[in-house]
Design a protein around this motif. Structure first.
Motif, PDB file in Angstrom:
ATOM      1  N   GLY A   1     144.476  55.077  89.947  1.00  0.00           N
ATOM      2  CA  GLY A   1     144.377  55.094  88.426  1.00  0.00           C
ATOM      3  C   GLY A   1     145.000  53.920  87.864  1.00  0.00           C
ATOM      4  O   GLY A   1     145.368  53.089  88.808  1.00  0.00           O
ATOM      5  N   ARG A   2     145.197  53.896  86.778  1.00  0.00           N
ATOM      6  CA  ARG A   2     145.762  52.775  86.268  1.00  0.00           C
ATOM      7  C   ARG A   2     146.649  53.350  84.994  1.00  0.00           C
ATOM      8  O   ARG A   2     146.573  54.273  84.294  1.00  0.00           O
ATOM      9  CB  ARG A   2     144.752  51.893  85.443  1.00  0.00           C
ATOM     10  CG  ARG A   2     143.998  50.956  86.411  1.00  0.00           C
ATOM     11  CD  ARG A   2     143.267  49.872  85.885  1.00  0.00           C
ATOM     12  NE  ARG A   2     141.963  50.665  85.118  1.00  0.00           N
ATOM     13  CZ  ARG A   2     141.685  50.434  83.846  1.00  0.00           C
ATOM     14  NH1 ARG A   2     142.197  49.400  83.233  1.00  0.00           N
ATOM     15  NH2 ARG A   2     140.865  51.239  83.333  1.00  0.00           N
ATOM     16  N   VAL A   3     147.782  52.390  84.670  1.00  0.00           N
ATOM     17  CA  VAL A   3     148.552  52.510  83.524  1.00  0.00           C
ATOM     18  C   VAL A   3     148.075  51.931  82.512  1.00  0.00           C
ATOM     19  O   VAL A   3     147.978  50.714  82.615  1.00  0.00           O
ATOM     20  CB  VAL A   3     150.220  52.156  84.028  1.00  0.00           C
ATOM     21  CG1 VAL A   3     151.052  52.580  82.685  1.00  0.00           C
ATOM     22  CG2 VAL A   3     150.684  52.855  85.056  1.00  0.00           C
ATOM     23  N   LEU A   4     147.803  52.434  81.363  1.00  0.00           N
ATOM     24  CA  LEU A   4     147.220  51.956  80.207  1.00  0.00           C
ATOM     25  C   LEU A   4     148.330  51.455  79.415  1.00  0.00           C
ATOM     26  O   LEU A   4     147.953  50.318  78.868  1.00  0.00           O
ATOM     27  CB  LEU A   4     146.382  52.820  79.545  1.00  0.00           C
ATOM     28  CG  LEU A   4     144.983  53.239  80.249  1.00  0.00           C
ATOM     29  CD1 LEU A   4     144.211  54.255  79.543  1.00  0.00           C
ATOM     30  CD2 LEU A   4     144.125  52.240  80.803  1.00  0.00           C
ATOM     31  N   LEU A   5     149.538  52.196  79.209  1.00  0.00           N
ATOM     32  CA  LEU A   5     150.227  51.790  78.469  1.00  0.00           C
ATOM     33  C   LEU A   5     151.728  52.408  78.569  1.00  0.00           C
ATOM     34  O   LEU A   5     151.868  53.516  79.369  1.00  0.00           O
ATOM     35  CB  LEU A   5     150.052  52.575  76.776  1.00  0.00           C
ATOM     36  CG  LEU A   5     150.930  52.023  75.861  1.00  0.00           C
ATOM     37  CD1 LEU A   5     150.820  50.722  75.176  1.00  0.00           C
ATOM     38  CD2 LEU A   5     150.867  53.188  74.648  1.00  0.00           C
ATOM     39  N   LEU A   6     152.896  51.801  78.802  1.00  0.00           N
ATOM     40  CA  LEU A   6     154.107  52.150  78.845  1.00  0.00           C
ATOM     41  C   LEU A   6     154.916  51.935  77.966  1.00  0.00           C
ATOM     42  O   LEU A   6     155.349  50.774  77.661  1.00  0.00           O
ATOM     43  CB  LEU A   6     154.441  51.931  80.384  1.00  0.00           C
ATOM     44  CG  LEU A   6     155.813  52.250  80.809  1.00  0.00           C
ATOM     45  CD1 LEU A   6     156.103  53.887  80.826  1.00  0.00           C
ATOM     46  CD2 LEU A   6     156.132  51.691  82.191  1.00  0.00           C
ATOM     47  N   GLU A   7     155.363  52.782  77.099  1.00  0.00           N
ATOM     48  CA  GLU A   7     156.578  52.356  75.937  1.00  0.00           C
ATOM     49  C   GLU A   7     157.771  53.011  76.557  1.00  0.00           C
ATOM     50  O   GLU A   7     157.948  54.381  76.938  1.00  0.00           O
ATOM     51  CB  GLU A   7     156.020  53.240  74.920  1.00  0.00           C
ATOM     52  CG  GLU A   7     155.105  52.262  74.205  1.00  0.00           C
ATOM     53  CD  GLU A   7     154.799  52.877  72.788  1.00  0.00           C
ATOM     54  OE1 GLU A   7     155.595  53.740  72.461  1.00  0.00           O
ATOM     55  OE2 GLU A   7     153.302  52.849  72.619  1.00  0.00           O
ATOM     56  N   THR A   8     158.718  52.541  76.397  1.00  0.00           N
ATOM     57  CA  THR A   8     160.217  52.578  76.670  1.00  0.00           C
ATOM     58  C   THR A   8     160.861  52.814  75.454  1.00  0.00           C
ATOM     59  O   THR A   8     161.038  52.270  74.745  1.00  0.00           O
ATOM     60  CB  THR A   8     161.072  51.599  77.557  1.00  0.00           C
ATOM     61  OG1 THR A   8     160.082  51.308  78.628  1.00  0.00           O
ATOM     62  CG2 THR A   8     162.302  52.059  77.971  1.00  0.00           C
ATOM     63  N   TRP A   9     160.825  54.124  75.074  1.00  0.00           N
ATOM     64  CA  TRP A   9     161.677  54.540  73.945  1.00  0.00           C
ATOM     65  C   TRP A   9     163.109  54.372  73.932  1.00  0.00           C
ATOM     66  O   TRP A   9     163.743  54.336  72.995  1.00  0.00           O
ATOM     67  CB  TRP A   9     161.123  55.933  73.395  1.00  0.00           C
ATOM     68  CG  TRP A   9     159.778  56.062  73.145  1.00  0.00           C
ATOM     69  CD1 TRP A   9     158.785  55.175  72.988  1.00  0.00           C
ATOM     70  CD2 TRP A   9     158.913  57.202  72.752  1.00  0.00           C
ATOM     71  NE1 TRP A   9     157.406  55.575  72.717  1.00  0.00           N
ATOM     72  CE2 TRP A   9     157.615  56.969  72.395  1.00  0.00           C
ATOM     73  CE3 TRP A   9     159.332  58.547  72.640  1.00  0.00           C
ATOM     74  CZ2 TRP A   9     156.794  57.877  72.257  1.00  0.00           C
ATOM     75  CZ3 TRP A   9     158.222  59.335  72.243  1.00  0.00           C
ATOM     76  CH2 TRP A   9     157.299  59.206  72.169  1.00  0.00           C
TER      77      TRP A   9
ATOM     78  N   PRO B   1     140.645  48.954  78.574  1.00  0.00           N
ATOM     79  CA  PRO B   1     141.419  47.735  79.342  1.00  0.00           C
ATOM     80  C   PRO B   1     143.121  48.255  79.315  1.00  0.00           C
ATOM     81  O   PRO B   1     143.473  48.744  78.375  1.00  0.00           O
ATOM     82  CB  PRO B   1     141.345  46.608  78.515  1.00  0.00           C
ATOM     83  CG  PRO B   1     140.653  47.140  77.066  1.00  0.00           C
ATOM     84  CD  PRO B   1     140.193  48.607  77.342  1.00  0.00           C
ATOM     85  N   SER B   2     143.687  47.745  80.178  1.00  0.00           N
ATOM     86  CA  SER B   2     145.229  48.054  80.258  1.00  0.00           C
ATOM     87  C   SER B   2     145.810  46.697  80.037  1.00  0.00           C
ATOM     88  O   SER B   2     145.221  45.605  80.311  1.00  0.00           O
ATOM     89  CB  SER B   2     145.560  48.460  81.756  1.00  0.00           C
ATOM     90  OG  SER B   2     146.953  48.429  82.006  1.00  0.00           O
ATOM     91  N   ASP B   3     146.567  46.994  78.699  1.00  0.00           N
ATOM     92  CA  ASP B   3     147.638  45.655  78.553  1.00  0.00           C
ATOM     93  C   ASP B   3     148.895  45.876  78.982  1.00  0.00           C
ATOM     94  O   ASP B   3     149.820  44.880  78.430  1.00  0.00           O
ATOM     95  CB  ASP B   3     147.574  45.702  76.720  1.00  0.00           C
ATOM     96  CG  ASP B   3     148.196  47.199  76.215  1.00  0.00           C
ATOM     97  OD1 ASP B   3     148.174  48.041  77.143  1.00  0.00           O
ATOM     98  OD2 ASP B   3     148.276  47.120  75.120  1.00  0.00           O
ATOM     99  N   VAL B   4     149.134  46.516  79.938  1.00  0.00           N
ATOM    100  CA  VAL B   4     150.315  46.604  80.559  1.00  0.00           C
ATOM    101  C   VAL B   4     150.348  45.312  81.666  1.00  0.00           C
ATOM    102  O   VAL B   4     149.983  45.184  82.375  1.00  0.00           O
ATOM    103  CB  VAL B   4     150.523  47.973  81.553  1.00  0.00           C
ATOM    104  CG1 VAL B   4     151.752  47.893  82.300  1.00  0.00           C
ATOM    105  CG2 VAL B   4     150.716  48.980  80.624  1.00  0.00           C
ATOM    106  N   THR B   5     151.669  44.655  81.309  1.00  0.00           N
ATOM    107  CA  THR B   5     151.920  43.515  82.255  1.00  0.00           C
ATOM    108  C   THR B   5     153.016  43.962  83.222  1.00  0.00           C
ATOM    109  O   THR B   5     153.534  44.998  82.818  1.00  0.00           O
ATOM    110  CB  THR B   5     152.479  42.344  81.502  1.00  0.00           C
ATOM    111  OG1 THR B   5     153.530  42.817  80.641  1.00  0.00           O
ATOM    112  CG2 THR B   5     151.454  41.772  80.471  1.00  0.00           C
ATOM    113  N   PRO B   6     152.920  43.165  84.396  1.00  0.00           N
ATOM    114  CA  PRO B   6     154.055  43.684  85.332  1.00  0.00           C
ATOM    115  C   PRO B   6     155.383  43.333  84.718  1.00  0.00           C
ATOM    116  O   PRO B   6     156.397  44.230  85.190  1.00  0.00           O
ATOM    117  CB  PRO B   6     153.994  42.443  86.384  1.00  0.00           C
ATOM    118  CG  PRO B   6     152.652  41.997  86.201  1.00  0.00           C
ATOM    119  CD  PRO B   6     152.329  42.213  84.819  1.00  0.00           C
ATOM    120  N   GLU B   7     155.509  42.701  83.682  1.00  0.00           N
ATOM    121  CA  GLU B   7     156.672  42.430  83.083  1.00  0.00           C
ATOM    122  C   GLU B   7     157.327  43.847  82.279  1.00  0.00           C
ATOM    123  O   GLU B   7     158.536  44.386  82.445  1.00  0.00           O
ATOM    124  CB  GLU B   7     156.644  41.534  81.877  1.00  0.00           C
ATOM    125  CG  GLU B   7     157.719  41.212  81.081  1.00  0.00           C
ATOM    126  CD  GLU B   7     158.647  40.324  81.702  1.00  0.00           C
ATOM    127  OE1 GLU B   7     159.626  40.040  80.952  1.00  0.00           O
ATOM    128  OE2 GLU B   7     158.314  40.075  82.957  1.00  0.00           O
TER     129      GLU B   7
END
Lengths: 183, 77
Positions: free
Chosen positions: A49-57, A117-123
């Protein structure tokens, strides 16, 4: 091991999910890294799978105490993959002692993976696993959650980089964080 | 008899029908807050004037919001 697929899924299509993950605020840095990396690994390696978005609240006040904790570290994920991916993640989270709550929700069936498209960077992934960064993203009182506009999400992602640096210097940010801990 | 019934005030309009840009989202407790009482109970639509469809969406959103501790199940303050 082949990936399990629901009979409902069309060939070549995947499902999109969103997940909220709440960790205890007293999670050690190493364990935090482990949990986040393990989730990403489960998504990407084990289930393709893929991570599309990861937000750290970041740290937020819980509306009610969970496991005697009044605060939690919130994460918001958006992932794409097959159904077995979510059960894999849940299986892991259930056993994890620093997890307060997880909540995965299916957003859409039969999504063409190429259309997301995933805009998650390794960063971003690295920051999410970094305790120092996570705690610097302390809660702004009742901040509306990014949901309405894409632009705000982007702004929020850019802002932390600058906020991170200034957080140590500005008394405003640090005092806000320490207030919560004392309680 | 029905002619005798008098309506007080103006008719309430569903807020979400009036403004299509308003999204019902469980991740936004701020917005949902106006649809629960101080104790955290969901306000019936006869009070708020929300239409059936949006009230249904609201209800699930509030319940989801409770599950992830963004909103209280109950609170006294």
């Amino acid at each position: 091991m082949p990936i399990e697929r629901s009979y409902r899924d069309e060939i070549g299509r995947e499902r999109e999910y969103e997940m909220i993950l709440i960790l205890t605020p007293d999670v050690p840095a190493t364990r935090l890294k482990e949990i986040i990396n393990r989730i990403i690994e489960t998504i990407e390696k084990k289930n393709e799978g893929r991570v599309l978005l990861l937000e750290t609240w970041g740290k937020r006040k819980l509306a009610y105490p969970i496991k005697k904790r009044r605060e939690g570290i919130y994460y918001y994920w958006r992932i794409i993959g097959h159904g077995s991916m979510v059960s894999d993640i849940e299986k892991y989270l259930r056993m994890s002692e620093f997890v307060l709550r997880f909540f995965a929700l299916r957003l859409e069936d039969n999504v063409d993976p190429a259309s997301r498209p995933s805009d998650v960077t390794p960063e971003v992934l690295k920051q999410a696993a970094d305790l120092e960064y996570v705690s610097s993203r302390g809660r702004k009182e009742e901040e509306p959650v990014a949901q309405e506009s894409e632009t705000r999400e982007e702004a929020a992602e850019k802002a932390p980089e600058t906020a991170e640096k200034s957080a140590e210097e500005t008394t405003e940010a640090s005092s806000e964080g320490s207030d919560n801990k004392e309680e | 008899m029905s002619e005798k019934k008098r309506r007080f005030g103006r008719r309430k309009v569903c807020r979400f029908c009036a403004d299509p840009t308003l999204v019902i989202d469980y991740k936004n407790p701020q917005m949902l807050k106006s649809f629960v009482t101080i104790r955290g109970k969901i306000i019936p639509r006869r009070i708020t004037g929300t239409c059936a469809r949006h009230q249904r969406e609201l209800t699930t959103a509030i319940k989801r919001s409770r599950m992830v501790a963004l909103m209280p199940f109950t609170s006294v303050d």
